[in-house]
Design a protein around this motif. Structure first.
Motif, PDB file in Angstrom:
ATOM      1  N   THR A   1       0.825  -1.203   0.000  1.00 35.65           N
ATOM      2  CA  THR A   1       0.000   0.000   0.000  1.00 35.65           C
ATOM      3  C   THR A   1       0.863   1.259   0.000  1.00 35.65           C
ATOM      4  OG1 THR A   1      -0.094  -0.159   2.377  1.00 35.65           O
ATOM      5  CG2 THR A   1      -1.974  -1.028   1.146  1.00 35.65           C
ATOM      6  N   ARG A   2       2.185   1.064   0.023  1.00 36.76           N
ATOM      7  CA  ARG A   2       3.061   2.239   0.099  1.00 36.76           C
ATOM      8  C   ARG A   2       3.291   2.807  -1.294  1.00 36.76           C
ATOM      9  NH1 ARG A   2       6.411  -1.710   3.617  1.00 36.76           N
ATOM     10  NH2 ARG A   2       4.932  -1.752   5.316  1.00 36.76           N
ATOM     11  N   HIS A   3       2.861   4.014  -1.499  1.00 32.98           N
ATOM     12  CA  HIS A   3       3.160   4.675  -2.763  1.00 32.98           C
ATOM     13  C   HIS A   3       3.893   5.972  -2.440  1.00 32.98           C
ATOM     14  CE1 HIS A   3      -0.548   6.105  -1.166  1.00 32.98           C
ATOM     15  NE2 HIS A   3      -1.221   5.058  -1.623  1.00 32.98           N
TER      16      HIS A   3
ATOM     17  N   ARG B   1      -1.341  13.598   7.186  1.00 35.69           N
ATOM     18  CA  ARG B   1      -0.548  12.417   6.856  1.00 35.69           C
ATOM     19  C   ARG B   1       0.430  12.712   5.744  1.00 35.69           C
ATOM     20  NH1 ARG B   1      -5.733   9.036   7.332  1.00 35.69           N
ATOM     21  NH2 ARG B   1      -5.681   8.596   9.557  1.00 35.69           N
ATOM     22  N   LYS B   2      -0.054  13.485   4.751  1.00 39.73           N
ATOM     23  CA  LYS B   2       0.812  13.859   3.638  1.00 39.73           C
ATOM     24  C   LYS B   2       2.013  14.647   4.154  1.00 39.73           C
ATOM     25  CE  LYS B   2      -0.681  13.986  -0.970  1.00 39.73           C
ATOM     26  NZ  LYS B   2      -1.824  14.312  -1.806  1.00 39.73           N
TER      27      LYS B   2
ATOM     28  N   GLN C   1       4.393  12.244   5.757  1.00 38.60           N
ATOM     29  CA  GLN C   1       5.107  11.465   4.744  1.00 38.60           C
ATOM     30  C   GLN C   1       6.223  12.290   4.125  1.00 38.60           C
ATOM     31  OE1 GLN C   1       1.480  10.250   2.602  1.00 38.60           O
ATOM     32  NE2 GLN C   1       2.546   8.344   2.182  1.00 38.60           N
TER      33      GLN C   1
ATOM     34  N   TYR D   1       8.120   6.021   8.078  1.00 38.53           N
ATOM     35  CA  TYR D   1       7.392   6.322   6.845  1.00 38.53           C
ATOM     36  C   TYR D   1       6.405   5.205   6.519  1.00 38.53           C
ATOM     37  CZ  TYR D   1       6.522   7.143   1.912  1.00 38.53           C
ATOM     38  OH  TYR D   1       5.907   7.330   0.704  1.00 38.53           O
ATOM     39  N   CYS D   2       6.881   3.948   6.645  1.00 41.59           N
ATOM     40  CA  CYS D   2       5.992   2.808   6.395  1.00 41.59           C
ATOM     41  C   CYS D   2       4.817   2.837   7.361  1.00 41.59           C
ATOM     42  CB  CYS D   2       6.762   1.505   6.559  1.00 41.59           C
ATOM     43  SG  CYS D   2       8.040   1.301   5.330  1.00 41.59           S
TER      44      CYS D   2
ATOM     45  N   CYS E   1       2.434   5.467   6.155  1.00 47.12           N
ATOM     46  CA  CYS E   1       1.752   5.016   4.934  1.00 47.12           C
ATOM     47  C   CYS E   1       0.682   4.003   5.291  1.00 47.12           C
ATOM     48  CB  CYS E   1       2.755   4.353   4.001  1.00 47.12           C
ATOM     49  SG  CYS E   1       3.697   5.511   3.058  1.00 47.12           S
ATOM     50  N   ASP E   2       1.018   3.060   6.179  1.00 52.61           N
ATOM     51  CA  ASP E   2       0.067   2.014   6.551  1.00 52.61           C
ATOM     52  C   ASP E   2      -1.184   2.631   7.165  1.00 52.61           C
ATOM     53  OD1 ASP E   2       1.826   0.228   5.634  1.00 52.61           O
ATOM     54  OD2 ASP E   2       2.510  -0.485   7.578  1.00 52.61           O
TER      55      ASP E   2
ATOM     56  N   ALA F   1      -3.291   4.414   4.370  1.00 46.35           N
ATOM     57  CA  ALA F   1      -3.666   3.693   3.156  1.00 46.35           C
ATOM     58  C   ALA F   1      -5.183   3.577   3.046  1.00 46.35           C
ATOM     59  CB  ALA F   1      -3.044   2.306   3.191  1.00 46.35           C
TER      60      ALA F   1
END
Lengths: 574, 574
Positions: free
Chosen positions: A256-258, A496-497, A500, A565-566, A569-570, A573
């Motif tokens: 799900t990590r982009h 969240r952005k 990230q 970061y993961c 992202c999690d 998602a």
């Protein structure tokens, strides 16, 4: 009298074995350093023996583990993350290339190297391959059988890695110190003794020079390989004998990590990395001749001050955003070996940069020197100190705040609402028990949620059923509530952005600082302020202690930030 | 955005504060060392400020705690043992005497000391008194209120203690190094510059000399005071915020310790201590003139080899006896802060002696020198290494093996038998479930037993009721069993006596070694073997790092052995 298979005694004895072996090895290494000889039989022979014995144990362990079907029963699923294995493989590859170059270098100088020295890179290559395979296959394992033997084997391999690391660091330090002594000699207008360069063991061919210079660029990777392996071996050692099975992280969080969410961070980070190369090259050129040294220092200090203060600001924004979004959901209870080791290593290695910058600050403060350069140095040290503090805090907040146990699928028709833990605290703050406002705080998709909290989520997922009828009755309040939640949701998405972007930005910036540290730019040894305050020997010792720590700190920050970061992202998602 | 009273953040920030303050202080101290000046404004002013601020916090903490009735609710009863407080008071007393002597010394040299330097011992005396009072009253406390402020206060005081310790150690090191440089100068037949001794800041009166020499003998106590305080402050810091109340050790275990069981150990120990003084004085006399240095070293090495090998043998006997008696009843589950800190400190500080002896061993091994003195040096280093390893193991076994939860009253009429945990393992070993043989293994008097295991003992104490009828029926088997148990009991009594003797013996021997280390005999710096192998600077650094650790290791061993002795006494109290 019972069997001697007592865990506490084994733990103690294996720790003492590690201490003894490490001390023994450092004695051998330091004695060689004193004699100013870089290629010697004692050190190479000793390290070769260590690597061969470690390899033997690793092969034996791999062989018995491959036969043992029960080995998969007890695993710590938080250990040996994929990115860690990937990093290890990368560093191992660099080490193998380094071994080839070293072998070529020794071959060029074959007239003055012995068989022990020549065989060293080959043994190292074998050791590297075996170690990478072992750590890739068995990083998660909790050893149950033959614990005492395996604990000693692990500690033996760990000591080997530590001593390999120490050997490379000492070699590099010796080379740098020799360069500095050369510069000092040149300053004193001492003409170099002509006999020094007619040594038969000096590169004469171009090929030999290429080998030698190429190897110099690969040494930092070898250092990181040793450190990565050491921490992974330590985790296996620490996990040995554990029977409490830590549940696997569910597979659906993967993939799900982009990266597109962190576009700005990437752009800014890439810009910083490219600027770093420019600064590094110009520093290298300018620091060569004594007349342009102040210019080189000025560029270095200025660039670093800007970079570090940007990092500090990013960390502060990150901390604030972290707290805004997550509302202090620290899972203090989950005491996983890996996570607490990560934080301990981060704190411990951050002492390196802190030590140097505090020493610099004290020197500048007490000397009362005025001048452009000193203010820049002061600025640089100050920025470094606050940057390290800020970054440590940010990483801890990001790592320990709630990971992605609760997820959302936004399709306004079927929404599954679930109350998170926040409700309790928030209610007690607001004083009003309005469920509909509260449940928007965290969206949850409780289907196939294999997290340890799933039981709680299942219990809480009854709440929406109670809500549904109420929503049907009062339709206006429902749409108002929907709008409110959408606003809130977009608010959280923005946050969240931001997180990230900050993580990616900090990763790139840390890589920049790492490049500066690992490749040649040593302003601390060039700058005269601290040397005059503490004396040359003392200052060199301080720098030599803190530099490897600093390099490791940057590497480890990158790893931890990637994990953070993961984490983000999690949780983000959709 | 929530309140910033988050425990993890506070812990992190206070740790970072400790690191920063310690680095800052060491920078100030080391800079002064570089200038070879012993009495300086910067260091004294800095330490005075630290002590005053720490005292302010301690007074404030004491004042708020005295008002707070709830402070006694949460206590860690394993922290702040009485012997620890007693030791602290003793060291504090010595520090106060030292302060008086220093004040007198500064008064004699009043023409060249400033007000900052003169006020230093007075401030130190105030600080010492306040700290001792605080630690005596609140060593067991688990701080609940104003955690963030108190954590910072604790870390500030801890940093003050560490820096005070460092300052004394550096001062002592400087004096020793100067002595060595003087010896080297004298060897090179350099006549001392006459201007050096006409300094106005040098003792001229007899009184001044007495003050100066008296202070030199009290410095080791001051060092220990700082270290003891540091560990106690760290325990309070670690316990802050804990709410799980650790149950108090029941009062009935006290007052049962009698020394008459360990008569042989005491005699042998006292003999060793008196011999130590003899060796110390003769070493001091012989090491003064260069011609008798080998003789001095010979005596030192020989005495130490004998002492250390005796300690090693005692430790081995102790380990064997421990295992025979207790059958591996390690309470691995009880993870008290104090106990694990004790073991960690022991292991950590044992790295000091290990480092030096391994370095010596490597030097002698690789130099291949033959000769009487080198064999003795080798012997000494070897004995030291194995002694440290053996002692660490013995202390861990003695501390972690089952304490006195189960006690016996031997009066053959009313006997209360209880099965201990051993039964399971022993049964599985023997294969036969003969309860009467098994239950003799551990005698229990479960009345007023306030230990955490009491519930288990209560459950198990039903077993004797089942036994009682059987004993009445078969009277011959009962008497046979009685005889067997009495034999076993006397066997256990002998074993306990052995353990008691060994503990007392090791305490005395460790005091001997401590006296040798703390007062003047520094064979490592006199001996030439290691200097020629590692170079003077490197070897001095190694010795300087490991010596304070070694002194602390001996002190801490004495403390831990005393605790182990109490443990043994408690379990042996009939």
């Amino acid at each position: 009298w019972r069997s001697s298979e007592n865990p506490r005694t084994t733990i103690l004895l294996s720790l003492l074995y590690l201490a003894l072996l490490t001390f023994f090895g450092s004695a051998v290494l330091l004695a060689e350093m004193h004699r100013h000889s870089q290629q010697t039989h004692n050190v190479h022979g000793f390290l070769t023996i260590l690597m061969l014995t470690s390899s033997t144990w690793m092969l034996w362990f791999g062989w018995t583990s491959a036969k043992n079907k029960k080995i998969k029963m007890y695993q710590d699923h938080q250990a040996g993350a994929n990115w860690l294995k990937g990093g290890l493989c990368l560093f191992a590859l660099a080490t193998l290339v380094l071994d080839c170059l070293t072998l070529g270098y020794y071959h060029e100088l074959h007239q003055c190297t012995s068989i022990v020295v020549t065989s060293f890179p080959m043994v190292q290559a074998i050791f590297t391959v075996i170690q990478v395979s072992l750590l890739s296959f068995y990083a998660k394992v909790c050893i149950q059988e033959k614990q005492s033997l395996n604990r000693f084997g692990l500690m033996h391999t760990l000591a080997t890695n530590i001593l390999m690391w120490m050997s490379v660091v000492l070699d590099e330090s010796m080379k740098q110190l020799e360069e500095i002594y050369d510069v000092q000699k040149r300053k004193m207008n001492l003409i170099e003794t002509p006999g020094w360069h007619t040594n038969s063991c000096v590169c004469t061919t171009d090929l030999c020079h290429i080998f030698s210079e190429g190897a110099a660029y690969l040494h930092p990777f070898n250092i990181e390989f040793s450190l990565f392996s050491s921490t992974m071996l330590y985790v296996i050692w620490k996990n040995a004998g554990k029977t409490a099975c830590i549940p696997a992280v569910s597979a659906h969080t993967k993939g799900t990590r982009h990266i597109n969410g962190a576009f700005i961070g990437l752009i800014l980070g890439a810009f910083a990395i490219s600027a770093t190369f420019g600064v590094m090259i110009s520093f290298g050129v300018l620091a060569k001749s004594p007349s342009t040294v102040p210019e080189a220092l000025r560029i270095y200090y200025l660039f670093n001050s800007v970079l570090l203060s940007a990092m500090f600001i990013a960390s502060v924004i990150g901390i604030v955003t972290c707290r805004l979004q997550r509302g202090f959901l620290f899972d203090d209870k989950s005491k996983s070996v890996v996570k607490s080791l990560d934080i301990t290593l981060l704190m411990g290695s951050s002492c390196g940069p802190l030590l140097v910058s505090v020493f610099s600050l004290v020197a500048i403060f007490f000397l009362h020197i005025e001048g452009n350069l000193y203010i820049l140095d002061l600025c640089f040290s100050l920025c470094k100190t606050i940057q390290v503090l800020g970054q440590n805090l940010f990483i801890t907040e990001a790592l320990y705040s709630e990971p992605a146990q609760t997820k959302t699928t936004i399709s306004s028709d079927d929404m599954v609402l679930s109350m998170s833990q926040d409700t309790e605290t928030e209610n007690s703050q607001n004083g009003i028990c309005n469920v509909s406002t509260v449940c928007g705080h965290r969206w949850s998709f409780s289907e196939n949620d294999a997290s340890p909290r799933s039981s709680k989520t299942l219990v809480d997922s009854d709440a929406p059923k109670n809500l549904q009828p109420r929503n049907n009755v009062t339709d206006t309040s429902h749409s108002r509530q929907m709008a409110k939640e959408e606003r809130k949701e977009s608010f959280f998405r923005t946050r969240r952005k931001i997180l990230q972007n900050i993580s990616i930005l900090l990763i790139c910036y840390n890589i920049s600082v790492w490049i500066l540290y690992a490749y040649g730019t040593r302003p601390h040894l060039v700058s005269q302020i601290e040397q005059s305050f503490y004396g040359f020997t003392l200052w060199v010792i301080v720098v030599k202690i803190s530099l490897p720590l600093g390099i490791f700190y940057r590497m480890h920050s990158v790893a931890s930030l990637f994990e953070a970061y993961c984490n983000i992202c999690d949780s983000a998602a959709y």
